[in-house]
Design an enzyme around this catalytic site. Sequence first.
Site: not given
Ligand SMILES: *Cc1c(COP(=O)(O)O)cnc(C)c1O
Length: 382
Positions: A184
């Site tokens: 991210k």
């Molecule tokens: C990455 C992601 C999540 C989950 O995030 P985590 O921190 O890995 O639990 C949820 N929604 C979307 C749209 C994502 O891309």
Amino acid sequence: MRDTFLVFGSPLIESREIDEVVATLKSGWIGTGPKTHRFEEDFRAYKGVKYAIALSSCTAALHLALKVVGVKSGDEVIVPSMTFAATANTVVHCGAMPVFADCDTKTQNIDPADIRRKITKRTKAIVVVHMAGRPCEMNEIMALAKKFKLKVIEDAAHAVETEYKGKKIGTIGDIGTFSFYVTKNLVTAEGGMAITNNKKYAEEMRVLSLHGMSADAWKRYGDDGYKHYDVVEAGYKYNMTDIQASLGLHQLARVEKNWKRREKIWNRYMKELTGLPVILPAPIEKGTRHAYHLFTILVDTDKAKVSRDQFLSEMTKRNIGTGVHFCALHLQPFYRKLCGHKVGDLPNSEWIGDRTVSIPFSAKLTDDDVSDVIAAIKEILS
Ligand SMILES: *Cc1c(COP(=O)(O)O)cnc(C)c1O
């Protein structure tokens, strides 16, 4: 051709966060404590919101958000199909039913008209996803929510830096959730944040995030002396540690600098990938700010001489990592079965899911890396 593999979504980690992690490890306190609280305060200030709760993931944040707005067995929650599994899985974790809505083919975001069609007497909430960092049509969505008395949760996993008509993303709905997963825009290895202006939601999420206990561990073991706690709910284990917050503090301090770097890469991709059989991201809507989390291209399968999946393997052969965000979630085996979906139910999400490819787009990329990505794509498609 490159001689090293370009890892998709590799984060830019610099010496400040490395030093902070080491200092935390040596400090005698590595659990949820002062650094986690400082990271919450910094994130709260960055978003200009009243409350921020640091958590173990965005999935945890979504689960708690759905819980505290009151989603329970027998309820329906409208979610996009063009999203990651966690958006719908957490609805199931609450004992409720996800109801998938289709997206707009240009923005790839949930279509307010399809939300309207999916609202029933059982609908309790809408979860929106700001896809790739592009904000959803929040004015229309909030108007629907007001009219039908629905809660709105913003899954802002892609959207730390996103703004919509003068508002920061995550502050428009009832609760906003963020991900600090490895790929991210802001990373803590694993981690997440829930933000809200609602005091009751904030207090309930905090208690639920740590076993349903009335005081967190730092408050119990900290320098004020030991304190007893009450267990007031059957809570979860969703807290962030000071090791993760050590990364987050410095990642957040550089979030705008990294955004500017990705904006440069975005503009280069937009310019140099024109004229190929691909559909590039739509122009950024007036009055909005894109977080530039993913750069997704749609392989134009009518014109290109390769399929999307062949394109992916051709990129791997050229030592370039790629991602797919996302295959339509309503057609995944679990949701086909749970909701009885079949091919053709949500045509726009399926159309994108069959064509989309995310190409490397991290602030860590050098200009030469970006040139390698562009050269590989041109070689495969022209
Ligand atoms: C990455 C992601 C999540 C989950 O995030 P985590 O921190 O890995 O639990 C949820 N929604 C979307 C749209 C994502 O891309």
